[in-house]
Motif scaffolding. Sequence first.
Motif, PDB file in Angstrom:
ATOM      1  N   LEU A   1       0.828  -1.214   0.000  1.00  9.98           N
ATOM      2  CA  LEU A   1       0.000   0.000   0.000  1.00  9.98           C
ATOM      3  C   LEU A   1       0.863   1.266   0.000  1.00  9.98           C
ATOM      4  O   LEU A   1       0.563   2.231  -0.711  1.00  9.98           O
ATOM      5  CB  LEU A   1      -0.946  -0.002   1.204  1.00  9.98           C
ATOM      6  CG  LEU A   1      -2.162  -0.924   1.085  1.00  9.98           C
ATOM      7  CD1 LEU A   1      -2.858  -1.076   2.429  1.00  9.98           C
ATOM      8  CD2 LEU A   1      -3.141  -0.396   0.032  1.00  9.98           C
ATOM      9  N   PHE A   2       1.955   1.272   0.802  1.00 11.02           N
ATOM     10  CA  PHE A   2       2.888   2.405   0.792  1.00 11.02           C
ATOM     11  C   PHE A   2       3.475   2.588  -0.602  1.00 11.02           C
ATOM     12  O   PHE A   2       3.571   3.709  -1.127  1.00 11.02           O
ATOM     13  CB  PHE A   2       4.024   2.178   1.800  1.00 11.02           C
ATOM     14  CG  PHE A   2       3.616   2.321   3.232  1.00 11.02           C
ATOM     15  CD1 PHE A   2       2.756   3.325   3.644  1.00 11.02           C
ATOM     16  CD2 PHE A   2       4.093   1.433   4.198  1.00 11.02           C
ATOM     17  CE1 PHE A   2       2.369   3.457   4.976  1.00 11.02           C
ATOM     18  CE2 PHE A   2       3.719   1.549   5.526  1.00 11.02           C
ATOM     19  CZ  PHE A   2       2.852   2.560   5.917  1.00 11.02           C
TER      20      PHE A   2
ATOM     21  N   LYS B   1       2.265   1.469  -3.511  1.00  5.97           N
ATOM     22  CA  LYS B   1       1.199   1.850  -4.452  1.00  5.97           C
ATOM     23  C   LYS B   1       0.922   3.351  -4.370  1.00  5.97           C
ATOM     24  O   LYS B   1       0.749   4.023  -5.388  1.00  5.97           O
ATOM     25  CB  LYS B   1      -0.053   1.038  -4.118  1.00  5.97           C
ATOM     26  CG  LYS B   1      -1.250   1.250  -5.046  1.00  5.97           C
ATOM     27  CD  LYS B   1      -2.292   0.179  -4.748  1.00  5.97           C
ATOM     28  CE  LYS B   1      -3.586   0.433  -5.497  1.00  5.97           C
ATOM     29  NZ  LYS B   1      -4.552   1.214  -4.750  1.00  5.97           N
ATOM     30  N   GLN B   2       0.903   3.870  -3.154  1.00  3.01           N
ATOM     31  CA  GLN B   2       0.668   5.307  -2.967  1.00  3.01           C
ATOM     32  C   GLN B   2       1.806   6.123  -3.602  1.00  3.01           C
ATOM     33  O   GLN B   2       1.553   7.128  -4.272  1.00  3.01           O
ATOM     34  CB  GLN B   2       0.562   5.623  -1.477  1.00  3.01           C
ATOM     35  CG  GLN B   2       0.159   7.061  -1.171  1.00  3.01           C
ATOM     36  CD  GLN B   2       0.008   7.283   0.328  1.00  3.01           C
ATOM     37  OE1 GLN B   2       0.615   6.598   1.146  1.00  3.01           O
ATOM     38  NE2 GLN B   2      -0.817   8.245   0.699  1.00  3.01           N
ATOM     39  N   LYS B   3       3.037   5.672  -3.409  1.00  5.22           N
ATOM     40  CA  LYS B   3       4.196   6.356  -4.001  1.00  5.22           C
ATOM     41  C   LYS B   3       4.079   6.454  -5.511  1.00  5.22           C
ATOM     42  O   LYS B   3       4.247   7.522  -6.112  1.00  5.22           O
ATOM     43  CB  LYS B   3       5.490   5.571  -3.684  1.00  5.22           C
ATOM     44  CG  LYS B   3       6.151   5.861  -2.365  1.00  5.22           C
ATOM     45  CD  LYS B   3       7.476   5.092  -2.339  1.00  5.22           C
ATOM     46  CE  LYS B   3       8.080   5.089  -0.952  1.00  5.22           C
ATOM     47  NZ  LYS B   3       9.317   4.275  -0.910  1.00  5.22           N
TER      48      LYS B   3
ATOM     49  N   GLU C   1       1.428   5.946  -7.487  1.00  8.38           N
ATOM     50  CA  GLU C   1       0.244   6.643  -7.993  1.00  8.38           C
ATOM     51  C   GLU C   1       0.428   8.154  -7.926  1.00  8.38           C
ATOM     52  O   GLU C   1      -0.078   8.880  -8.796  1.00  8.38           O
ATOM     53  CB  GLU C   1      -0.991   6.195  -7.211  1.00  8.38           C
ATOM     54  CG  GLU C   1      -1.449   4.797  -7.590  1.00  8.38           C
ATOM     55  CD  GLU C   1      -2.656   4.316  -6.800  1.00  8.38           C
ATOM     56  OE1 GLU C   1      -3.271   3.312  -7.217  1.00  8.38           O
ATOM     57  OE2 GLU C   1      -2.985   4.935  -5.757  1.00  8.38           O
ATOM     58  N   GLN C   2       1.158   8.644  -6.926  1.00 10.53           N
ATOM     59  CA  GLN C   2       1.483  10.075  -6.880  1.00 10.53           C
ATOM     60  C   GLN C   2       2.410  10.454  -8.034  1.00 10.53           C
ATOM     61  O   GLN C   2       2.327  11.549  -8.588  1.00 10.53           O
ATOM     62  CB  GLN C   2       2.149  10.411  -5.542  1.00 10.53           C
ATOM     63  CG  GLN C   2       1.191  10.389  -4.367  1.00 10.53           C
ATOM     64  CD  GLN C   2       1.895  10.579  -3.033  1.00 10.53           C
ATOM     65  OE1 GLN C   2       3.124  10.541  -2.943  1.00 10.53           O
ATOM     66  NE2 GLN C   2       1.114  10.760  -1.966  1.00 10.53           N
TER      67      GLN C   2
ATOM     68  N   ARG D   1      -4.674   5.821 -10.891  1.00  9.89           N
ATOM     69  CA  ARG D   1      -4.725   4.640 -10.027  1.00  9.89           C
ATOM     70  C   ARG D   1      -4.187   3.401 -10.735  1.00  9.89           C
ATOM     71  O   ARG D   1      -4.427   3.187 -11.926  1.00  9.89           O
ATOM     72  CB  ARG D   1      -6.160   4.363  -9.591  1.00  9.89           C
ATOM     73  CG  ARG D   1      -6.641   5.230  -8.437  1.00  9.89           C
ATOM     74  CD  ARG D   1      -7.967   4.713  -7.926  1.00  9.89           C
ATOM     75  NE  ARG D   1      -7.848   3.365  -7.381  1.00  9.89           N
ATOM     76  CZ  ARG D   1      -8.871   2.562  -7.110  1.00  9.89           C
ATOM     77  NH1 ARG D   1     -10.109   2.979  -7.340  1.00  9.89           N
ATOM     78  NH2 ARG D   1      -8.686   1.365  -6.620  1.00  9.89           N
TER      79      ARG D   1
END
Length: 302
Positions: A59-60, A62-64, A66-67, A72
């Motif tokens: 999740l960490f 994926k967030q990196k 996607e930013q 998404r």
Amino acid sequence: MKPHIIAGLDIGTYSIKMMVAKSQDTSGDLEVLGLAEQSSGGVRKGAVVSPEETTRQILFLKQKIEQMISFRVREVSVTIGGSHLFVAPSHGIVAVSRADGNISQEDVERVLQAAQAFSLRSNTEILDIFPQQFIVDGATNVKEPVGMRGVRLESDVLAICGFTPYIKNLTDAVLAADLEISDIVPSPLASSQAVLTSQDKELGVAVIDIGAGTTGLAVYSEEDLIHAAVFPIGSDNITNDIAIGVRCDHDLAERIKTEFGSCMGSKGRKMEKVQRPDGETVSFSLSFVTHILEARMKEIFQ
């Protein structure tokens, strides 16, 4: 024409990596849109042992990414590693279904399905199969049987299998991170896809991928996969040896390995120094570190 978005997720012992690329159908070329890395969690010797911890790290990551790419990520191809992976040869046989004796694609699919009907030990399953050869009425070494005439079709295959609980842990960790899985690729095969050409595979080649906790092996001959394995030993074993030999912590040993490490014999007893985060200096013999690396690398290759 709309570009096709591809995302890959590599879950390793030391780190988890994700890359997103787009492919234009016209040229087939890939353009990398984003690449990110996150320290691993819940993974031991290449296998996911704590899905919840691995999910948090995904999740960490994926967030990196996607930013970075501003949209998404919904679906990934994911690698699977660990020494629980193994290969098993198998053989299938079917009767050609058409009255005129012409072998169809359906016959090929049936014989490959028949080759998968073999006994596996408890809690293991087939991840993928790779045809070695087809045999048409006793004629061996057939690569493309479709269109040939015959009565009996046989196939020799190599099946890549794994430990079901570890496969489930991996899929649970990825799905819990709100990602769909488009494909699961054994890590030695992913390495092969990255570095080998068709000519390499035709001539015969072995790919060795040394990770932190495992070493993957894939062997090809005449373009066919003939063996694959994952061994529970990797570069982290070298780091641990240096930490014991130099009497320092793991992080400092990793620095010594990457900054000063060599497998080539070092003459003399040249001393080097590194500084800990607390400011204390650690001195060590370069020839001693080289000796540790050389011995461990010999062990891995043997």
